[in-house]
Design a protein around this motif. Sequence first.
Motif, PDB file in Angstrom:
ATOM      1  N   ILE A  15       0.841  -1.207   0.000  1.00 43.55           N
ATOM      2  CA  ILE A  15       0.000   0.000   0.000  1.00 43.55           C
ATOM      3  C   ILE A  15       0.872   1.252   0.000  1.00 43.55           C
ATOM      4  CG2 ILE A  15      -1.577   1.399   1.403  1.00 43.55           C
ATOM      5  CD1 ILE A  15      -2.953  -1.196   2.250  1.00 43.55           C
ATOM      6  N   MET A  16       1.852   1.306   0.897  1.00 43.97           N
ATOM      7  CA  MET A  16       2.674   2.518   1.016  1.00 43.97           C
ATOM      8  C   MET A  16       3.497   2.765  -0.244  1.00 43.97           C
ATOM      9  SD  MET A  16       3.767   2.943   4.998  1.00 43.97           S
ATOM     10  CE  MET A  16       4.612   1.410   5.275  1.00 43.97           C
ATOM     11  N   ALA A  17       4.019   1.701  -0.855  1.00 46.90           N
ATOM     12  CA  ALA A  17       4.824   1.868  -2.058  1.00 46.90           C
ATOM     13  C   ALA A  17       3.976   2.293  -3.250  1.00 46.90           C
ATOM     14  CB  ALA A  17       5.558   0.565  -2.376  1.00 46.90           C
TER      15      ALA A  17
ATOM     16  N   LEU B 110      -4.709   2.356   8.498  1.00 48.77           N
ATOM     17  CA  LEU B 110      -3.687   2.910   7.611  1.00 48.77           C
ATOM     18  C   LEU B 110      -4.319   3.527   6.367  1.00 48.77           C
ATOM     19  CD1 LEU B 110      -0.701   3.264   6.703  1.00 48.77           C
ATOM     20  CD2 LEU B 110      -0.899   0.985   5.658  1.00 48.77           C
ATOM     21  N   ALA B 111      -5.277   2.827   5.752  1.00 57.16           N
ATOM     22  CA  ALA B 111      -5.922   3.349   4.544  1.00 57.16           C
ATOM     23  C   ALA B 111      -6.667   4.650   4.837  1.00 57.16           C
ATOM     24  CB  ALA B 111      -6.876   2.294   3.973  1.00 57.16           C
ATOM     25  N   THR B 112      -7.336   4.710   5.985  1.00 55.96           N
ATOM     26  CA  THR B 112      -8.039   5.946   6.376  1.00 55.96           C
ATOM     27  C   THR B 112      -7.058   7.095   6.515  1.00 55.96           C
ATOM     28  OG1 THR B 112      -9.725   4.650   7.537  1.00 55.96           O
ATOM     29  CG2 THR B 112      -9.532   6.978   8.126  1.00 55.96           C
TER      30      THR B 112
ATOM     31  N   VAL C  10      -5.786   7.459  -2.782  1.00 55.71           N
ATOM     32  CA  VAL C  10      -7.036   6.866  -3.255  1.00 55.71           C
ATOM     33  C   VAL C  10      -6.938   5.351  -3.063  1.00 55.71           C
ATOM     34  CG1 VAL C  10      -8.621   6.600  -5.199  1.00 55.71           C
ATOM     35  CG2 VAL C  10      -7.309   8.724  -4.946  1.00 55.71           C
ATOM     36  N   ILE C  11      -7.465   4.882  -1.937  1.00 53.66           N
ATOM     37  CA  ILE C  11      -7.400   3.461  -1.564  1.00 53.66           C
ATOM     38  C   ILE C  11      -8.821   2.988  -1.296  1.00 53.66           C
ATOM     39  CG2 ILE C  11      -6.451   1.779   0.065  1.00 53.66           C
ATOM     40  CD1 ILE C  11      -4.333   3.954   0.786  1.00 53.66           C
ATOM     41  N   ARG C  12      -9.211   1.909  -1.961  1.00 51.08           N
ATOM     42  CA  ARG C  12     -10.549   1.342  -1.782  1.00 51.08           C
ATOM     43  C   ARG C  12     -10.438  -0.142  -1.446  1.00 51.08           C
ATOM     44  NH1 ARG C  12     -12.813   2.099  -7.382  1.00 51.08           N
ATOM     45  NH2 ARG C  12     -10.586   2.150  -7.886  1.00 51.08           N
ATOM     46  N   GLY C  13     -11.367  -0.610  -0.637  1.00 54.05           N
ATOM     47  CA  GLY C  13     -11.432  -2.035  -0.339  1.00 54.05           C
ATOM     48  C   GLY C  13     -10.682  -2.472   0.903  1.00 54.05           C
ATOM     49  N   ALA C  14     -10.085  -1.546   1.655  1.00 53.34           N
ATOM     50  CA  ALA C  14      -9.396  -1.940   2.890  1.00 53.34           C
ATOM     51  C   ALA C  14     -10.387  -2.607   3.836  1.00 53.34           C
ATOM     52  CB  ALA C  14      -8.758  -0.727   3.559  1.00 53.34           C
TER      53      ALA C  14
ATOM     54  N   ARG D 270      -7.703  -1.832  -3.813  1.00 54.61           N
ATOM     55  CA  ARG D 270      -7.314  -1.111  -5.025  1.00 54.61           C
ATOM     56  C   ARG D 270      -6.733   0.243  -4.657  1.00 54.61           C
ATOM     57  NH1 ARG D 270     -11.592  -4.328  -6.510  1.00 54.61           N
ATOM     58  NH2 ARG D 270     -11.341  -5.376  -8.536  1.00 54.61           N
ATOM     59  N   ILE D 271      -5.573   0.543  -5.212  1.00 55.51           N
ATOM     60  CA  ILE D 271      -4.902   1.814  -4.948  1.00 55.51           C
ATOM     61  C   ILE D 271      -4.666   2.509  -6.275  1.00 55.51           C
ATOM     62  CG2 ILE D 271      -2.916   2.962  -3.903  1.00 55.51           C
ATOM     63  CD1 ILE D 271      -3.194  -0.610  -3.039  1.00 55.51           C
TER      64      ILE D 271
END
Length: 421
Positions: free
Chosen positions: A172-174, A196-198, A206-210, A216-217
């Motif tokens: 996610i971070m990368a 983390l996604a929040t 833009v992160i979805r589905g956590a 998806r990022i």
Amino acid sequence: MKQMIIHGGKPLKGDVWIGGAKNSTVSLIPAAILSRTPVTLECVPRIADVDNLMDLLHEMDVKCDFKETTLHIDPTAIKMSPLPAGKIKSLRASYYFMGALLGRFGKAVVGFPGGDDIGPRPIDQHIKGFEALGATVKNENDQIVISAPEGGLTGNDIDLAMPSVGATVNIIMASVTAHGQTVIKNAAKEPEIIDLATFLNNMGAVIRGAGTDTIRIDGVEKIASKIPHTIIPDRIEAGTYISLAACIGDGIRIHNIIEEHLDSYLAKVEEMGVVIDADEDSLFVYPAGDLKMVQVKTNPYPGFATDLQQPITPLLLSAKSGEGVIIDNIYPKRVRHIPELQKMGADIKVEDNIILVHPTSELHGARVHADEIRAGASLMIAGLMADGETVIDNADNILRGYDRVEEKLRKLGADVTIQNA
């Protein structure tokens, strides 16, 4: 090295407040360097791992100010710097700087991670993810050197062999600032991933589905902190105090919890016969009556957490009859607390990595050693239950994971002291 000295056998009573989640905090602090503006984290636990991570930030000229439970991190003058192996080896979560540095600078040079010795925890899934994004990964002089191509990282589909929390966090971070979309399949679902996604989304990611098995990022050019982020409560600390309250409590209310994060654990504790009343954000644990043995199997979230198999062990010892069974499907070798509990008189053993627990009418104080964080928690609870004095060597491990533990235990009426060995 620290020692925890406990004079046990005293019923505990009162209220305890749970701190911010360690397993969120140790990813959020590295993630803060992705921000182009200062970051504020609230409800930060007072644990040794936070101090160690702040030391690593200072190596990169990142300013930190930690007061009460609020941590201000200013990465605006950050410099790319290889992270020294000595400090990296002090905690495993330092490997989150791999993804954070790669996302910020396109390069990371990090010593091989250390932390608790609880069996093999390879980073091959992390490396697989970085390589799928286009990075090259090399081992040079006992350091991991990760480099993005000249044009930067590019999003890709990454299917994890197992739902690894560490690999999910690092990817996610990368990928937050990579070109295009990254899809992580078989992703870890832990609440700390959602936290983390929040945090990153509030900075413009833009992160979805956590919280599901597919994340998806969509990469963005850069992110910047705009509002303070409050860390979720620590479900492992909460579970530890629930076990403690059932073992030796005379009525304890545990505040600042998210009950659904503890569903699997609470189901098992209540199956044993522990009576718990739930409020909006607190639990009241009644003094335990006659408890029965159960079988515990750890699994990825939302299953029973591996970090709670050791804290529940003293509670199983309190049962009146039968045989308890603990099978750790995540880290089968996580059994180093067992010989230490045996020193205290526990009727417990390991056969083929399966922990077998029998009722133990009385524990006695002894000198024991905390090999890792959750083993230390198990010994701490056993020491509070035991007659006489228990000395836990290497209590530094307890301090790595439990927020202001000496202060909290004393407020419940425990006779506990932490001192230099």
